[in-house]
Design a protein around this motif. Structure first.
Motif, PDB file in Angstrom:
ATOM      1  N   ILE A  49       0.840  -1.191   0.000  1.00 26.06           N
ATOM      2  CA  ILE A  49       0.000   0.000   0.000  1.00 26.06           C
ATOM      3  C   ILE A  49       0.875   1.240   0.000  1.00 26.06           C
ATOM      4  CG2 ILE A  49      -0.193  -0.059   2.541  1.00 26.06           C
ATOM      5  CD1 ILE A  49      -3.086   1.057   2.139  1.00 26.06           C
ATOM      6  N   ALA A  50       0.538   2.175  -0.884  1.00 24.94           N
ATOM      7  CA  ALA A  50       1.263   3.436  -0.954  1.00 24.94           C
ATOM      8  C   ALA A  50       0.782   4.389   0.130  1.00 24.94           C
ATOM      9  CB  ALA A  50       1.048   4.067  -2.332  1.00 24.94           C
ATOM     10  N   TRP A  51       1.514   5.483   0.297  1.00 23.94           N
ATOM     11  CA  TRP A  51       1.099   6.497   1.276  1.00 23.94           C
ATOM     12  C   TRP A  51      -0.317   6.976   0.973  1.00 23.94           C
ATOM     13  CZ3 TRP A  51       3.105   8.502   5.680  1.00 23.94           C
ATOM     14  CH2 TRP A  51       2.518   9.684   6.159  1.00 23.94           C
ATOM     15  N   SER A  52      -0.647   7.057  -0.305  1.00 24.67           N
ATOM     16  CA  SER A  52      -1.953   7.562  -0.735  1.00 24.67           C
ATOM     17  C   SER A  52      -3.088   6.587  -0.476  1.00 24.67           C
ATOM     18  CB  SER A  52      -1.920   7.856  -2.240  1.00 24.67           C
ATOM     19  OG  SER A  52      -1.699   6.642  -2.953  1.00 24.67           O
ATOM     20  N   GLY A  53      -2.736   5.309  -0.231  1.00 23.09           N
ATOM     21  CA  GLY A  53      -3.764   4.298  -0.024  1.00 23.09           C
ATOM     22  C   GLY A  53      -3.964   3.371  -1.209  1.00 23.09           C
ATOM     23  N   ARG A  64      -9.594 -11.871  -0.912  1.00 21.74           N
ATOM     24  CA  ARG A  64      -9.697 -12.399   0.458  1.00 21.74           C
ATOM     25  C   ARG A  64      -9.004 -11.492   1.466  1.00 21.74           C
ATOM     26  NH1 ARG A  64      -7.319 -17.016   1.871  1.00 21.74           N
ATOM     27  NH2 ARG A  64      -5.628 -16.848   0.318  1.00 21.74           N
ATOM     28  N   PHE A  65      -7.888 -10.879   1.069  1.00 23.80           N
ATOM     29  CA  PHE A  65      -7.113 -10.038   1.964  1.00 23.80           C
ATOM     30  C   PHE A  65      -7.269  -8.574   1.556  1.00 23.80           C
ATOM     31  CE2 PHE A  65      -3.547 -13.264   3.244  1.00 23.80           C
ATOM     32  CZ  PHE A  65      -4.528 -14.188   3.571  1.00 23.80           C
ATOM     33  N   THR A  66      -7.231  -7.693   2.563  1.00 21.01           N
ATOM     34  CA  THR A  66      -7.297  -6.254   2.318  1.00 21.01           C
ATOM     35  C   THR A  66      -6.242  -5.561   3.151  1.00 21.01           C
ATOM     36  OG1 THR A  66      -9.690  -6.367   1.932  1.00 21.01           O
ATOM     37  CG2 THR A  66      -8.747  -4.194   2.373  1.00 21.01           C
ATOM     38  N   ILE A  67      -5.407  -4.770   2.488  1.00 20.31           N
ATOM     39  CA  ILE A  67      -4.389  -3.990   3.190  1.00 20.31           C
ATOM     40  C   ILE A  67      -4.889  -2.556   3.330  1.00 20.31           C
ATOM     41  CG2 ILE A  67      -3.138  -3.404   1.060  1.00 20.31           C
ATOM     42  CD1 ILE A  67      -0.519  -3.616   2.681  1.00 20.31           C
ATOM     43  N   SER A  68      -4.605  -1.938   4.465  1.00 18.03           N
ATOM     44  CA  SER A  68      -4.998  -0.552   4.698  1.00 18.03           C
ATOM     45  C   SER A  68      -3.959   0.082   5.601  1.00 18.03           C
ATOM     46  CB  SER A  68      -6.392  -0.476   5.325  1.00 18.03           C
ATOM     47  OG  SER A  68      -6.419  -1.145   6.577  1.00 18.03           O
ATOM     48  N   ARG A  69      -4.038   1.407   5.758  1.00 12.67           N
ATOM     49  CA  ARG A  69      -3.069   2.079   6.611  1.00 12.67           C
ATOM     50  C   ARG A  69      -3.672   3.306   7.255  1.00 12.67           C
ATOM     51  NH1 ARG A  69       1.938   3.525   3.064  1.00 12.67           N
ATOM     52  NH2 ARG A  69       2.596   4.821   4.846  1.00 12.67           N
ATOM     53  N   ASP A  70      -3.096   3.671   8.386  1.00 14.22           N
ATOM     54  CA  ASP A  70      -3.484   4.874   9.121  1.00 14.22           C
ATOM     55  C   ASP A  70      -2.223   5.711   9.252  1.00 14.22           C
ATOM     56  OD1 ASP A  70      -4.761   5.520  12.502  1.00 14.22           O
ATOM     57  OD2 ASP A  70      -4.329   6.840  10.824  1.00 14.22           O
ATOM     58  N   ASN A  71      -2.180   6.842   8.544  1.00 23.09           N
ATOM     59  CA  ASN A  71      -0.996   7.701   8.546  1.00 23.09           C
ATOM     60  C   ASN A  71      -1.077   8.733   9.658  1.00 23.09           C
ATOM     61  OD1 ASN A  71       0.034   6.366   6.261  1.00 23.09           O
ATOM     62  ND2 ASN A  71      -1.066   7.723   4.883  1.00 23.09           N
ATOM     63  N   ALA A  72      -0.929   8.302  10.879  1.00 22.44           N
ATOM     64  CA  ALA A  72      -0.917   9.229  12.002  1.00 22.44           C
ATOM     65  C   ALA A  72       0.398   9.999  12.005  1.00 22.44           C
ATOM     66  CB  ALA A  72      -1.097   8.462  13.307  1.00 22.44           C
ATOM     67  N   LYS A  73       0.472  11.052  12.806  1.00 20.75           N
ATOM     68  CA  LYS A  73       1.615  11.970  12.759  1.00 20.75           C
ATOM     69  C   LYS A  73       2.927  11.272  13.089  1.00 20.75           C
ATOM     70  CE  LYS A  73       3.241  16.413  14.587  1.00 20.75           C
ATOM     71  NZ  LYS A  73       2.916  17.557  15.466  1.00 20.75           N
ATOM     72  N   ASN A  74       2.985  10.522  14.160  1.00 20.46           N
ATOM     73  CA  ASN A  74       4.244   9.937  14.611  1.00 20.46           C
ATOM     74  C   ASN A  74       4.377   8.438  14.344  1.00 20.46           C
ATOM     75  OD1 ASN A  74       5.274  12.383  15.715  1.00 20.46           O
ATOM     76  ND2 ASN A  74       3.860  12.133  17.417  1.00 20.46           N
ATOM     77  N   THR A  75       3.271   7.778  14.169  1.00 19.34           N
ATOM     78  CA  THR A  75       3.308   6.330  13.941  1.00 19.34           C
ATOM     79  C   THR A  75       2.347   5.959  12.831  1.00 19.34           C
ATOM     80  OG1 THR A  75       3.808   5.911  16.269  1.00 19.34           O
ATOM     81  CG2 THR A  75       2.989   4.059  14.986  1.00 19.34           C
ATOM     82  N   VAL A  76       2.882   5.311  11.824  1.00 20.88           N
ATOM     83  CA  VAL A  76       2.046   4.792  10.746  1.00 20.88           C
ATOM     84  C   VAL A  76       1.678   3.358  11.085  1.00 20.88           C
ATOM     85  CG1 VAL A  76       1.993   4.125   8.320  1.00 20.88           C
ATOM     86  CG2 VAL A  76       3.053   6.287   8.994  1.00 20.88           C
ATOM     87  N   THR A  77       0.414   3.015  10.975  1.00 16.62           N
ATOM     88  CA  THR A  77      -0.020   1.647  11.226  1.00 16.62           C
ATOM     89  C   THR A  77      -0.585   1.059   9.944  1.00 16.62           C
ATOM     90  OG1 THR A  77      -0.542   2.202  13.517  1.00 16.62           O
ATOM     91  CG2 THR A  77      -1.420   0.144  12.667  1.00 16.62           C
ATOM     92  N   VAL A  78      -0.118  -0.116   9.601  1.00 16.41           N
ATOM     93  CA  VAL A  78      -0.589  -0.814   8.410  1.00 16.41           C
ATOM     94  C   VAL A  78      -1.305  -2.081   8.855  1.00 16.41           C
ATOM     95  CG1 VAL A  78       0.077  -1.906   6.239  1.00 16.41           C
ATOM     96  CG2 VAL A  78       1.331   0.087   7.068  1.00 16.41           C
ATOM     97  N   TYR A  79      -2.448  -2.334   8.250  1.00 23.97           N
ATOM     98  CA  TYR A  79      -3.271  -3.476   8.624  1.00 23.97           C
ATOM     99  C   TYR A  79      -3.369  -4.462   7.453  1.00 23.97           C
ATOM    100  CZ  TYR A  79      -4.771  -0.139  12.177  1.00 23.97           C
ATOM    101  OH  TYR A  79      -4.794   0.780  13.197  1.00 23.97           O
ATOM    102  N   LEU A  80      -3.573  -5.708   7.808  1.00 19.26           N
ATOM    103  CA  LEU A  80      -3.876  -6.732   6.804  1.00 19.26           C
ATOM    104  C   LEU A  80      -5.086  -7.516   7.307  1.00 19.26           C
ATOM    105  CD1 LEU A  80      -2.925  -7.941   4.083  1.00 19.26           C
ATOM    106  CD2 LEU A  80      -1.759  -9.702   5.423  1.00 19.26           C
ATOM    107  N   GLN A  81      -6.231  -7.241   6.704  1.00 19.09           N
ATOM    108  CA  GLN A  81      -7.444  -7.981   7.042  1.00 19.09           C
ATOM    109  C   GLN A  81      -7.475  -9.238   6.181  1.00 19.09           C
ATOM    110  OE1 GLN A  81      -9.959  -7.348   9.362  1.00 19.09           O
ATOM    111  NE2 GLN A  81     -10.683  -9.374   8.765  1.00 19.09           N
TER     112      GLN A  81
END
Length: 126
Positions: A49-53, A64-81
């Motif tokens: 996943i790019a910064w843009s999503g 079956r799988f979905t990747i997503s991300r939360d670009n918070a200020k100090n910590t980026v979190t990437v998810y894999l559903q």
């Protein structure tokens, strides 16, 4: 340097779902990816996943799988559903950040990614 910490793995039955998380801290990260490695097999690409999503996936997990991300200020979190899990999804799952100068959009190669987490185990029983 980017520090990556994965979590969320576990033991589930075929058809179940899991959501993996990867917390990234340190320098600003661009594209993030998930890879997996089963015993006695090479590490293989799962999703990115790019910064843009914008995202892309390995054929084996599309739909079956979905990747997503939360670009918070100090910590980026990437998810894999992960839904409709299969026994062949059993592996150690790693997240990774793009390696500047080696990564290009669409790459599924481990050489395109630099910093790696310690991995989280996913086991799917039949």
């Amino acid at each position: 340097q980017v520090q990556l910490v994965e979590s969320g793995g576990g033991l589930v039955q075929a058809g179940d779902s899991l959501r993996l998380s990867c917390a990234a801290s340190g320098r600003t990260v661009g594209t993030m990816g998930w890879f997996r490695q089963a015993p006695e097999k090479e590490r293989e690409f799962v999703a990115a996943i790019a910064w843009s999503g914008t995202t892309y996936y390995a054929d084996s997990v599309k739909g079956r799988f979905t990747i997503s991300r939360d670009n918070a200020k100090n910590t980026v979190t990437v998810y894999l559903q992960m839904n409709s899990l299969k026994p062949e999804d059993t592996a150690l799952y790693y997240c990774a950040s793009e390696r500047p100068g080696r990564y290009y959009w669409g790459s599924q190669s481990v050489t395109g990614f630099g910093s790696w987490g310690q991995g989280t185990q996913v086991t799917v029983s039949s």
